[in-house]
Write a protein that holds these residues in place. Sequence first.
Motif, PDB file in Angstrom:
ATOM      1  N   SER A   1       0.811  -1.220   0.000  1.00 41.81           N
ATOM      2  CA  SER A   1       0.000   0.000   0.000  1.00 41.81           C
ATOM      3  C   SER A   1       0.846   1.274   0.000  1.00 41.81           C
ATOM      4  CB  SER A   1      -0.930   0.000   1.227  1.00 41.81           C
ATOM      5  OG  SER A   1      -1.844  -1.064   1.169  1.00 41.81           O
ATOM      6  N   GLY A   2       2.164   1.160   0.231  1.00 37.75           N
ATOM      7  CA  GLY A   2       3.007   2.350   0.242  1.00 37.75           C
ATOM      8  C   GLY A   2       4.002   2.321   1.391  1.00 37.75           C
ATOM      9  N   THR A   3       4.480   3.477   1.773  1.00 36.38           N
ATOM     10  CA  THR A   3       5.513   3.607   2.812  1.00 36.38           C
ATOM     11  C   THR A   3       4.951   4.376   3.994  1.00 36.38           C
ATOM     12  OG1 THR A   3       7.300   3.568   1.208  1.00 36.38           O
ATOM     13  CG2 THR A   3       7.809   4.482   3.372  1.00 36.38           C
ATOM     14  N   ALA A   4       5.155   3.832   5.167  1.00 36.98           N
ATOM     15  CA  ALA A   4       4.736   4.499   6.404  1.00 36.98           C
ATOM     16  C   ALA A   4       5.977   4.854   7.218  1.00 36.98           C
ATOM     17  CB  ALA A   4       3.809   3.582   7.210  1.00 36.98           C
ATOM     18  N   TYR A   5       5.868   5.867   8.106  1.00 37.17           N
ATOM     19  CA  TYR A   5       6.986   6.360   8.884  1.00 37.17           C
ATOM     20  C   TYR A   5       6.662   6.315  10.362  1.00 37.17           C
ATOM     21  CZ  TYR A   5       8.538   8.100   4.363  1.00 37.17           C
ATOM     22  OH  TYR A   5       8.934   8.191   3.068  1.00 37.17           O
ATOM     23  N   GLY A   6       7.706   6.078  11.142  1.00 43.03           N
ATOM     24  CA  GLY A   6       7.559   6.125  12.580  1.00 43.03           C
ATOM     25  C   GLY A   6       7.695   7.552  13.095  1.00 43.03           C
ATOM     26  N   ASN A   7       7.696   7.656  14.408  1.00 43.91           N
ATOM     27  CA  ASN A   7       7.848   8.974  15.020  1.00 43.91           C
ATOM     28  C   ASN A   7       9.230   9.561  14.713  1.00 43.91           C
ATOM     29  OD1 ASN A   7       8.446   6.635  16.799  1.00 43.91           O
ATOM     30  ND2 ASN A   7       9.400   8.218  18.075  1.00 43.91           N
ATOM     31  N   GLU A   8       9.318  10.906  14.670  1.00 40.77           N
ATOM     32  CA  GLU A   8      10.583  11.581  14.322  1.00 40.77           C
ATOM     33  C   GLU A   8      11.434  11.786  15.573  1.00 40.77           C
ATOM     34  OE1 GLU A   8      11.128  14.960  11.300  1.00 40.77           O
ATOM     35  OE2 GLU A   8      11.010  15.994  13.240  1.00 40.77           O
ATOM     36  N   LEU A   9      12.720  11.510  15.439  1.00 40.28           N
ATOM     37  CA  LEU A   9      13.703  11.801  16.476  1.00 40.28           C
ATOM     38  C   LEU A   9      14.752  12.758  15.916  1.00 40.28           C
ATOM     39  CD1 LEU A   9      14.338   8.207  17.921  1.00 40.28           C
ATOM     40  CD2 LEU A   9      12.780   9.961  18.812  1.00 40.28           C
ATOM     41  N   ARG A  10      15.464  13.435  16.797  1.00 39.42           N
ATOM     42  CA  ARG A  10      16.578  14.276  16.377  1.00 39.42           C
ATOM     43  C   ARG A  10      17.782  13.954  17.250  1.00 39.42           C
ATOM     44  NH1 ARG A  10      15.114  20.444  17.376  1.00 39.42           N
ATOM     45  NH2 ARG A  10      13.188  19.793  16.337  1.00 39.42           N
ATOM     46  N   PHE A  11      18.974  14.065  16.678  1.00 45.05           N
ATOM     47  CA  PHE A  11      20.207  13.841  17.424  1.00 45.05           C
ATOM     48  C   PHE A  11      21.316  14.683  16.810  1.00 45.05           C
ATOM     49  CE2 PHE A  11      20.350  10.825  13.949  1.00 45.05           C
ATOM     50  CZ  PHE A  11      21.689  10.829  13.545  1.00 45.05           C
ATOM     51  N   THR A  12      22.373  14.898  17.576  1.00 48.49           N
ATOM     52  CA  THR A  12      23.531  15.680  17.123  1.00 48.49           C
ATOM     53  C   THR A  12      24.778  14.818  17.214  1.00 48.49           C
ATOM     54  OG1 THR A  12      22.539  17.740  17.880  1.00 48.49           O
ATOM     55  CG2 THR A  12      24.915  17.758  17.493  1.00 48.49           C
ATOM     56  N   THR A  13      25.527  14.759  16.140  1.00 49.58           N
ATOM     57  CA  THR A  13      26.761  13.962  16.128  1.00 49.58           C
ATOM     58  C   THR A  13      27.813  14.592  17.036  1.00 49.58           C
ATOM     59  OG1 THR A  13      27.396  15.179  14.143  1.00 49.58           O
ATOM     60  CG2 THR A  13      26.437  12.994  13.841  1.00 49.58           C
ATOM     61  N   VAL A  14      28.750  13.761  17.425  1.00 47.13           N
ATOM     62  CA  VAL A  14      29.817  14.200  18.324  1.00 47.13           C
ATOM     63  C   VAL A  14      30.819  15.041  17.545  1.00 47.13           C
ATOM     64  CG1 VAL A  14      31.689  13.437  19.842  1.00 47.13           C
ATOM     65  CG2 VAL A  14      29.526  12.180  19.763  1.00 47.13           C
ATOM     66  N   GLY A  15      31.330  16.138  18.157  1.00 49.60           N
ATOM     67  CA  GLY A  15      32.392  16.937  17.558  1.00 49.60           C
ATOM     68  C   GLY A  15      33.748  16.400  17.979  1.00 49.60           C
ATOM     69  N   THR A  16      34.649  16.156  17.036  1.00 51.17           N
ATOM     70  CA  THR A  16      35.989  15.664  17.376  1.00 51.17           C
ATOM     71  C   THR A  16      36.862  16.825  17.841  1.00 51.17           C
ATOM     72  OG1 THR A  16      36.697  15.926  15.083  1.00 51.17           O
ATOM     73  CG2 THR A  16      35.846  13.771  15.735  1.00 51.17           C
ATOM     74  N   LEU A  17      37.909  16.535  18.594  1.00 52.15           N
ATOM     75  CA  LEU A  17      38.802  17.569  19.106  1.00 52.15           C
ATOM     76  C   LEU A  17      39.700  18.089  17.993  1.00 52.15           C
ATOM     77  CD1 LEU A  17      39.909  15.966  22.485  1.00 52.15           C
ATOM     78  CD2 LEU A  17      38.092  17.640  22.096  1.00 52.15           C
ATOM     79  N   PRO A  18      39.954  19.395  17.948  1.00 53.54           N
ATOM     80  CA  PRO A  18      40.908  19.925  16.971  1.00 53.54           C
ATOM     81  C   PRO A  18      42.322  19.451  17.289  1.00 53.54           C
ATOM     82  CG  PRO A  18      40.213  21.637  18.502  1.00 53.54           C
ATOM     83  CD  PRO A  18      39.360  20.447  18.784  1.00 53.54           C
ATOM     84  N   VAL A  19      43.144  19.320  16.262  1.00 58.56           N
ATOM     85  CA  VAL A  19      44.546  18.923  16.422  1.00 58.56           C
ATOM     86  C   VAL A  19      45.386  20.191  16.387  1.00 58.56           C
ATOM     87  CG1 VAL A  19      46.441  17.552  15.488  1.00 58.56           C
ATOM     88  CG2 VAL A  19      44.079  16.717  15.324  1.00 58.56           C
ATOM     89  N   LEU A  20      46.052  20.509  17.506  1.00 61.58           N
ATOM     90  CA  LEU A  20      46.711  21.803  17.683  1.00 61.58           C
ATOM     91  C   LEU A  20      48.066  21.612  18.340  1.00 61.58           C
ATOM     92  CD1 LEU A  20      46.673  24.968  17.913  1.00 61.58           C
ATOM     93  CD2 LEU A  20      45.471  24.645  20.079  1.00 61.58           C
ATOM     94  N   THR A  21      49.089  22.279  17.803  1.00 59.11           N
ATOM     95  CA  THR A  21      50.418  22.294  18.418  1.00 59.11           C
ATOM     96  C   THR A  21      50.868  23.738  18.608  1.00 59.11           C
ATOM     97  OG1 THR A  21      51.495  22.149  16.241  1.00 59.11           O
ATOM     98  CG2 THR A  21      51.114  20.087  17.428  1.00 59.11           C
ATOM     99  N   THR A  22      51.657  23.962  19.643  1.00 59.14           N
ATOM    100  CA  THR A  22      52.193  25.287  19.953  1.00 59.14           C
ATOM    101  C   THR A  22      53.538  25.462  19.258  1.00 59.14           C
ATOM    102  OG1 THR A  22      51.121  25.195  22.109  1.00 59.14           O
ATOM    103  CG2 THR A  22      52.820  26.867  21.807  1.00 59.14           C
TER     104      THR A  22
END
Length: 535
Positions: free
Chosen positions: A113-134
């Motif tokens: 009969s077609g395509t049905a969808y579940g409830n919507e969720l939202r999430f945010t991916t993890v930010g990686t640490l910058p690579v920094l030298t002095t």
Amino acid sequence: MKRLIAMLGVLAVIANCGKSNSNEEEKVNTLPELTTANTIEITDNGATIGGNVLNDGGSAITSRGVCWSLFENPTIEDEKTIDGTGIGSYTSEITGLSPNTEYFVRAYATNGSGTAYGNELRFTTVGTLPVLTTKAISIVNEYVALSGGTISDDGGISVISKGICWSTNPGPTIDNDLSEDGEGIGEFTSKLRSLEPNTQYFVRAYVKNSSGTFYGNELSFGTPEAMSWIPRANMVYNTFYINSFAIDDVLYVGNGRRQFNTAPEENLFFKYNPTQDSWEEIASLPWGRRQSSISFSINGFGYVGFGQDCSGPPDIFNPTCTFVNHNDLWRYDPNSDSWSEMAKHPEDGGPFGTSFVIGEKAYVIFVGNELWEYNATTNAWQQKASYPGNCGSRRTAFAINDKGYVGFGITGKIGGNLICGDIWEYDPASDTWIQKADFPGGHRYNATGVGLDDYGFVCFGEGEEIPEFPWNINHKDVWRYDSSNDEWTLHLVTFPGEGRTQAIAEVVNNKIMLGLGHRGNDAFTDVWEFNPFAN
């Protein structure tokens, strides 16, 4: 009776047929029913999530998974996974995401009969640490050092600020002293200012992004003890009306007259190497001999021009020769040790002018009040707003914070008319002049000026007697001008050499190289390294 039984049988068949058709109409297929499962794991570039198909809607589930987007209500037209068929729970692995990014996700299931969808969720991916030298620390002097950093990876989050922070205690943060050196990744250089002499410091590079502040490795260094005046190697020959400029922390001097008003002019030039504390002759100016010229440097080139020479025929007032003005300009290239002629000034040029540099442009005022702009990029001259000061000859100039400052001078010949102490600020952005606080150290002419960091410095010159300075026609005091509060301050440690006029002053390694010049008929050869921030 037999006929009655037959009719009843037919009616029963018809009734059964009607009942069968009614059941078939009740079995119409519908869309599946499902829910979106809570996220199990989130990384910087992916997430583990899934769904649960509760009801197939009366038709087989041919495809299921999750779909996601940067926007609400994602569909299978966006990015999606395909995780089998049928009803029940399933797990989906989302990949290829960007760090520190918000996504919207829904489970989906498809049947006839077609395509049905579940409830919507939202999430945010993890930010990686910058690579920094002095970056390794380079000590410039007791009060200034250079460092910086290299950001090889921003961790997927844009760098909004970067620089160096320092402290006298380990673990410096941005709550201590810091520099601010722009945005983005890559290598950057930072200047550590206002340090204390003979002090140990700890340094770290830092970056700021939307997730917070991150630091590079820690380094430490110690500043040397402070000294105001250090004598350097004497110039190899003495001359009056000498020119100077500095390129890449190397001092260049030359031109002028060997003896005051008697010997012919010179076109020799020399360079001073501060590392070896030694002088070396370089290519001579190709224009012949000249005195009272103007000199400056822009973008790694030195410029010398104008002035006069005694090449005219003698007359009743000048039995030897008469002076001839020049309007030519020459550029020195230290890489090839050669001179090239540039655009001539549109007017006469001549001697006793002054100049200052802002960016890639030099600003020159000759005798009189006309201000001319020289554009080193286009090699062209343009007249600007005239100098409004009181004196029209032998003035002094310096530049700080993208503004030029001009003042002092005389109105006529030496020994006559007015000696000035008014100071004027020139803004090239608006081509306007504003008068600033008068110089408090006695009016003078042929003084020497130079800008360093946020301050202007004026020293030497000939001028008036004032109570604080016993009469000496050649001064040896040094004054600092602070443009932020329009204030002059006398330096506590006076120049240890003799007072003089028409001396040189150039910035080399964040200190001022001062000296040469003359007093009466005596030309000096001494050169001093001056640290204006030491008491």
